[in-house]
Design an enzyme around this catalytic site. Structure first.
Site, PDB file in Angstrom:
ATOM      1  N   ALA A   1      96.073 -22.087 100.236  1.00 52.59           N
ATOM      2  CA  ALA A   1      94.905 -21.566 101.147  1.00 52.59           C
ATOM      3  C   ALA A   1      93.429 -21.277 101.552  1.00 52.59           C
ATOM      4  O   ALA A   1      92.584 -21.281 100.478  1.00 52.59           O
ATOM      5  CB  ALA A   1      95.663 -20.106 102.065  1.00 52.59           C
TER       6      ALA A   1
ATOM      7  N   GLY B   1      98.090 -22.797  97.857  1.00 50.26           N
ATOM      8  CA  GLY B   1      99.295 -23.441  98.814  1.00 50.26           C
ATOM      9  C   GLY B   1      99.343 -25.159  98.840  1.00 50.26           C
ATOM     10  O   GLY B   1     100.105 -25.594  98.963  1.00 50.26           O
TER      11      GLY B   1
ATOM     12  N   GLU C   1     102.353 -25.573  96.581  1.00 47.63           N
ATOM     13  CA  GLU C   1     103.420 -24.860  96.795  1.00 47.63           C
ATOM     14  C   GLU C   1     103.936 -25.979  97.830  1.00 47.63           C
ATOM     15  O   GLU C   1     105.259 -26.280  98.257  1.00 47.63           O
ATOM     16  CB  GLU C   1     103.412 -23.705  97.794  1.00 47.63           C
ATOM     17  CG  GLU C   1     102.640 -22.707  96.732  1.00 47.63           C
ATOM     18  CD  GLU C   1     102.533 -21.568  97.494  1.00 47.63           C
ATOM     19  OE1 GLU C   1     101.372 -21.043  97.710  1.00 47.63           O
ATOM     20  OE2 GLU C   1     103.721 -20.371  97.019  1.00 47.63           O
TER      21      GLU C   1
ATOM     22  N   GLU D   1      96.580 -18.225  92.415  1.00 47.13           N
ATOM     23  CA  GLU D   1      96.003 -17.103  93.551  1.00 47.13           C
ATOM     24  C   GLU D   1      95.957 -15.406  92.712  1.00 47.13           C
ATOM     25  O   GLU D   1      95.257 -14.901  92.987  1.00 47.13           O
ATOM     26  CB  GLU D   1      97.425 -17.130  93.632  1.00 47.13           C
ATOM     27  CG  GLU D   1      98.215 -18.116  94.936  1.00 47.13           C
ATOM     28  CD  GLU D   1      98.419 -19.438  94.512  1.00 47.13           C
ATOM     29  OE1 GLU D   1      98.466 -19.170  93.792  1.00 47.13           O
ATOM     30  OE2 GLU D   1      98.774 -19.668  95.175  1.00 47.13           O
TER      31      GLU D   1
HETATM   32  C1  3H9 Z   1      96.779 -19.292  98.046  1.00 47.12           C
HETATM   33  O1  3H9 Z   1      96.805 -20.640  97.899  1.00 47.12           O
HETATM   34  C2  3H9 Z   1      97.793 -18.968  98.461  1.00 47.12           C
HETATM   35  C3  3H9 Z   1      98.936 -19.980  99.078  1.00 47.12           C
HETATM   36  O2  3H9 Z   1     100.018 -19.347  97.942  1.00 47.12           O
HETATM   37  C4  3H9 Z   1      99.157 -18.474 100.836  1.00 47.12           C
HETATM   38  C5  3H9 Z   1     100.283 -19.848 101.356  1.00 47.12           C
HETATM   39  C6  3H9 Z   1      99.796 -20.400 101.833  1.00 47.12           C
HETATM   40  N1  3H9 Z   1      89.351 -21.812 100.402  1.00 47.12           N
HETATM   41  O3  3H9 Z   1      84.137 -24.030  93.351  1.00 47.12           O
HETATM   42  P1  3H9 Z   1      83.697 -24.939  93.940  1.00 47.12           P
HETATM   43  C7  3H9 Z   1      85.159 -24.313  98.668  1.00 47.12           C
HETATM   44  S1  3H9 Z   1      95.261 -18.727  97.508  1.00 47.12           S
HETATM   45  C8  3H9 Z   1      88.067 -21.965 101.371  1.00 47.12           C
HETATM   46  O4  3H9 Z   1      82.164 -24.908  94.055  1.00 47.12           O
HETATM   47  P2  3H9 Z   1      84.911 -26.447  92.259  1.00 47.12           P
HETATM   48  C9  3H9 Z   1      83.955 -22.932  97.263  1.00 47.12           C
HETATM   49  O5  3H9 Z   1      83.884 -22.038  98.032  1.00 47.12           O
HETATM   50  C10 3H9 Z   1      94.217 -19.816  97.416  1.00 47.12           C
HETATM   51  N2  3H9 Z   1      86.932 -22.624 100.282  1.00 47.12           N
HETATM   52  O6  3H9 Z   1      83.762 -26.500  93.621  1.00 47.12           O
HETATM   53  C11 3H9 Z   1      82.383 -24.050  98.018  1.00 47.12           C
HETATM   54  O7  3H9 Z   1      81.808 -23.799  99.231  1.00 47.12           O
HETATM   55  P3  3H9 Z   1      80.385 -23.690  98.949  1.00 47.12           P
HETATM   56  C12 3H9 Z   1      94.705 -20.716  95.541  1.00 47.12           C
HETATM   57  C13 3H9 Z   1      87.089 -23.434  99.249  1.00 47.12           C
HETATM   58  O8  3H9 Z   1      84.661 -28.296  91.830  1.00 47.12           O
HETATM   59  C14 3H9 Z   1      83.349 -25.224  98.099  1.00 47.12           C
HETATM   60  O9  3H9 Z   1      84.818 -25.008  98.443  1.00 47.12           O
HETATM   61  N3  3H9 Z   1      93.589 -21.754  95.303  1.00 47.12           N
HETATM   62  C15 3H9 Z   1      88.429 -22.829  98.173  1.00 47.12           C
HETATM   63  O10 3H9 Z   1      83.501 -26.108  90.915  1.00 47.12           O
HETATM   64  C16 3H9 Z   1      82.873 -25.618  96.599  1.00 47.12           C
HETATM   65  O11 3H9 Z   1      83.833 -24.923  95.308  1.00 47.12           O
HETATM   66  C17 3H9 Z   1      92.301 -20.894  94.630  1.00 47.12           C
HETATM   67  O12 3H9 Z   1      92.716 -19.915  93.852  1.00 47.12           O
HETATM   68  C18 3H9 Z   1      89.388 -22.380  99.364  1.00 47.12           C
HETATM   69  N4  3H9 Z   1      90.565 -21.898  98.869  1.00 47.12           N
HETATM   70  O13 3H9 Z   1      86.207 -26.221  91.828  1.00 47.12           O
HETATM   71  C19 3H9 Z   1      90.982 -22.200  94.417  1.00 47.12           C
HETATM   72  N5  3H9 Z   1      88.057 -23.670  97.167  1.00 47.12           N
HETATM   73  O14 3H9 Z   1      80.104 -24.374  98.611  1.00 47.12           O
HETATM   74  C20 3H9 Z   1      90.103 -21.976  94.450  1.00 47.12           C
HETATM   75  C21 3H9 Z   1      86.950 -24.081  97.443  1.00 47.12           C
HETATM   76  O15 3H9 Z   1      80.226 -22.705 100.732  1.00 47.12           O
HETATM   77  N6  3H9 Z   1      89.333 -23.274  94.410  1.00 47.12           N
HETATM   78  N7  3H9 Z   1      86.445 -23.830  98.209  1.00 47.12           N
HETATM   79  O16 3H9 Z   1      80.093 -21.966  98.055  1.00 47.12           O
HETATM   80  C22 3H9 Z   1      89.084 -23.551  93.088  1.00 47.12           C
HETATM   81  O17 3H9 Z   1      89.086 -22.737  92.065  1.00 47.12           O
HETATM   82  C23 3H9 Z   1      87.237 -24.368  93.074  1.00 47.12           C
HETATM   83  O18 3H9 Z   1      87.346 -24.218  94.393  1.00 47.12           O
HETATM   84  C24 3H9 Z   1      87.492 -25.980  92.765  1.00 47.12           C
HETATM   85  C25 3H9 Z   1      87.252 -26.389  92.676  1.00 47.12           C
HETATM   86  C26 3H9 Z   1      88.682 -26.030  91.913  1.00 47.12           C
HETATM   87  C27 3H9 Z   1      89.198 -26.381  94.191  1.00 47.12           C
END
Ligand code: 3H9
Length: 693
Positions: free
Chosen positions: A62, A101, A104, A124
């Site tokens: 999400a 998500g 999911e 999460e």
């Molecule tokens: C969820 O899913 C709840 C569900 O169960 C609910 C039901 C649907 N949203 O980390 P990076 C942005 S909770 C918005 O530098 P990488 C990040 O802020 C979610 N933005 O790159 C950054 O922006 P900026 C569960 C996001 O390659 C840019 O993307 N998921 C999101 O080192 C690049 O990110 C997580 O917790 C997001 N979800 O790593 C995963 N994700 O350049 C969270 C990333 O403006 N994300 N951005 O600062 C990560 O772990 C890493 O970002 C990921 C990429 C591995 C994806």
């Protein structure tokens, strides 16, 4: 413009999620997905659907930026309901990250194929949440409760091969993902496979040994103390094994909402953003590119130098370990081997990786040997004359493009840089002990440090698995300057009526894994004593000073290593020592301080308020770039509990007006040490916060 594009490949509809930069599942994506799935479902010419992400990425979950805001439109659950209602085969084509998500949604599809490099997980828990779109109910039904629990409570993603092995996906596909997914869908159609809805599959969870859940809870009791999400995850997965899908699904939603509303979730998401902001350095031109660091050298084979060498070797970077003393080099090498062997014995490292890492570390007594290294990190004795001598030698031998870094924690880097002919290449790289474990790397910009040296060292931090925080060159940089204030207030509280064990209990109650006095005893009291003895000549004698730590050292109580410090030790087991309490009472008497009852709440509030006030001074002086950088430094270098967000975030939540009131209270009773930061007065007056919304 829609965030989901639809096109047809024969009788298969291809739905492409396109929401740069990472395809996060925002409200718009969910709404567009529901519409696209419904449209494909109602199109009689469409026999199957492939769900794929644009730019080689699926969905990382999400959209984190939307938590805390009012949510409108369909939920992740509604997307899955639309897929289930389509009653046509839906194949998820996964690449990049299929997380949260995103995974999911994939679990709501009937089949999943992934590229070899795809990472799949439910992270999460790391942001204080649990999967809210059925992840806790569908994953166990697919891979079994034990594996699901491990994945969801750790939040760690797994690779595509591991996902195939445990049944999470149906195929790992080489070559073009879309082609492979279309081929998979055609096969499903040709074989007329029945649609597999995970919500209806109970065979993997039936008969689960329920002891699993209590065992996991008791194994992690310490780690999960005070955290909401991990406990709720265990409850939900237990429900997946003991209750019909619908009941487990309802419990998951209620638990998700509880976590979403909790301050822990907000604090953890604050850190998620702060950890990404920390790499951005305002004022540097975008043209400045980081240089590649393909080789390194470390000066000084002591505990710190060895730990730093391990960081490079672990990242696959060959590293020289230089010491001018052959015995020190042998001892240093032996310590590194012992550290690696401990990890192998514990099962956290394979023998093969240990051998590979050791093969990358080469000892030398000669400066000439390291001349071609891209970076050199000096970790010699903390003495200005010694460090300057090292830097003169480095200046003489190192290639012109090399970065010359010092690991000093207390010395003025400008003075070190001044003895070289290239101060622009000199920078601070302050590691935290044990260097191979602690994540924080303070990158210290001296007066003449070049933008390229800064950018390269910040990028290097990430390469070697650290979180780099840029700090200015001032006494204590960011971390130790705040630590001084933190320690000072704890010591004053002892004189005023608390005991070391009460202070530690209060701090642990707040979430620190270890209280200040246990931490000091562990790292050894003599180190700080030596520094204080040297600094005594500069100390402002008008300000309050607590002599308790010095008194303990004068008695030979250096902490764990002498089996006596603030506590008494039997091995690593600490017990309160009445002799220390008597010593504290004696000190209080000498200083004419009437001891009184001190509450745990007072301890936490006073210590954190002092930290936040000092943090504002550091910001005002330009030593830290952002309040969030201070939080990141404290979480990664000093054990500040993640779920509390960091000292500046704590103050933000308390309200700077209330913080100011507390500062004023202590300023009145304690004097200049509690002078409010100029920025504090301003923030309190304007009721400002760093974190908006
Ligand atoms: C969820 O899913 C709840 C569900 O169960 C609910 C039901 C649907 N949203 O980390 P990076 C942005 S909770 C918005 O530098 P990488 C990040 O802020 C979610 N933005 O790159 C950054 O922006 P900026 C569960 C996001 O390659 C840019 O993307 N998921 C999101 O080192 C690049 O990110 C997580 O917790 C997001 N979800 O790593 C995963 N994700 O350049 C969270 C990333 O403006 N994300 N951005 O600062 C990560 O772990 C890493 O970002 C990921 C990429 C591995 C994806």
């Amino acid at each position: 413009m829609s965030t989901v594009h639809s096109h047809r490949a024969g009788d298969i509809a291809v739905l492409t999620i396109d929401n740069p930069p990472v395809n996060a599942m925002s409200m718009a994506v969910r709404a567009d997905l529901v519409a696209a799935v419904r449209s494909a479902a109602s199109d009689a010419a469409v026999r199957a659907v492939v769900l794929i992400g644009a730019n080689g990425k699926f969905i990382p979950g999400a959209d984190i930026r939307e938590f805390g805001k009012p949510i409108t439109g369909p939920s992740g659950r509604d997307v899955i309901a639309a897929i289930e209602a389509a009653a046509k085969p839906v194949v998820a084509a996964l690449a990049g990250h299929a997380l949260g998500g995103g995974l999911e949604i994939a679990l709501g599809c009937h089949w999943r194929v992934a590229t070899p490099g795809c990472q799949l997980g439910l992270p999460e828990v790391k942001i204080g949440l649990l999967p809210g779109a059925g992840g806790t109910q569908r994953l166990p039904r697919l891979v079994g409760a034990a594996r699901a629990l491990e994945m969801i409570t750790s939040g760690q993603p797994i690779g595509a091969r591991a996902a195939l092995d445990c049944g999470l996906i149906d195929a790992v596909v080489e070559g073009e993902l879309l082609d492979a997914a279309l081929e998979f869908a055609q096969r499903v159609l040709a074989e007329a496979r029945p649609l597999r809805l995970l919500s209806a599959c109970n065979d993997r969870v039936a008969g689960t040994d329920l002891a699993l859940f209590d065992e996991l809870l008791s194994k992690n009791a310490k780690k999960w103390r005070g955290l909401i999400a991990p406990q709720r995850i265990v409850d939900c997965v237990r429900a997946a094994c003991t209750q019909p899908f619908e009941q487990g699904y309802a419990l998951e939603l209620a638990s998700f909402d509880e976590c979403k509303a909790s301050p822990q979730r907000a604090a953890l998401i604050h850190l998620f953003a702060a950890e990404r902001d920390v790499a951005r350095i305002p004022g540097l031109s975008a043209d400045v590119a980081a240089r590649t660091v393909a080789s390194a050298a470390v000066i000084g084979a002591g505990t710190m130098g060895g730990g730093i060498a391990m960081c490079f070797a672990n990242a696959g970077i060959p590293v020289w370990l230089l010491d001018t003393n052959a015995d020190a080099l042998t001892r240093g090498r032996a310590l590194i081997e012992k550290n690696y062997a401990t990890s192998v014995a514990r099962g956290s490292l394979t023998q093969e990786r240990m051998d590979r890492a050791l093969g990358l570390i080469t000892g030398t007594l000669e400066y000439a040997a390291i001349a071609d290294s891209d970076i050199v990190i000096e970790a010699a004795f903390e003495d200005m004359a010694i460090k300057q001598q090292v830097f003169r030698q480095l200046d003489a031998v190192m290639k012109p493009a090399a970065i010359l870094a010092t690991n000093t924690s207390t010395l003025d880097i400008d003075k070190i840089a001044a003895v070289t002919t290239r101060p622009e290449s000199v920078i601070g790289a302050h590691f935290f002990s044990p260097a191979n474990v602690m994540k924080l790397l303070e990158v210290v910009r001296a007066a003449k440090t070049s933008p390229q040296a800064i950018v390269t060292t910040m990028a290097l931090a990430r390469t070697i698995g650290k979180v780099g925080v840029l700090a200015g060159n001032a006494d204590g940089f960011i971390g130790n300057r705040i630590l001084a204030v933190y320690g000072r207030e704890c010591d004053f509280l002892l004189e005023e009526g608390a005991t070391p064990w009460q202070v530690d209990r209060a701090l642990q109650g707040f979430g620190f894994p270890m209280g200040l006095y246990l931490m000091r005893d562990m790292s050894g009291l003599d180190v700080g004593w030596r520094i204080r003895q040297y600094r005594e000549q500069f100390r402002d004698k008008r300000l309050r000073y607590s002599p308790i730590a010095d008194r303990l050292c004068e008695l030979g109580r250096f902490g764990q290593k002498t089996a006596k410090g603030y506590y008494l030790y039997d091995g690593r087991n600490a017990t309160p020592d009445p002799a220390v309490e008597a010593l504290i009472e004696q000190v209080a008497k000498e200083l004419n301080i009437a001891r009184r009852a001190v509450s745990d709440d007072e301890i936490v509030t006073r210590v954190l308020t002092a930290m936040a006030n000092e943090g504002l001074k550091i910001l005002g002086e330009g030593i830290a770039l952002r309040a969030g950088d201070i939080d990141v430094a404290y979480v990664h270098g000093y054990g500040f509990p993640r779920h509390q967000g960091g000292p500046m975030y704590w103050a933000d939540q308390r309200g700077w007006g209330a913080v100011y009131e507390t500062v004023r209270h202590y300023h009145a009773s304690q004097g200049a040490l509690w002078a409010p930061a100029p920025r504090l007065v301003e923030m309190a007056a304007r009721a400002q916060a760093f974190e908006q919304g």
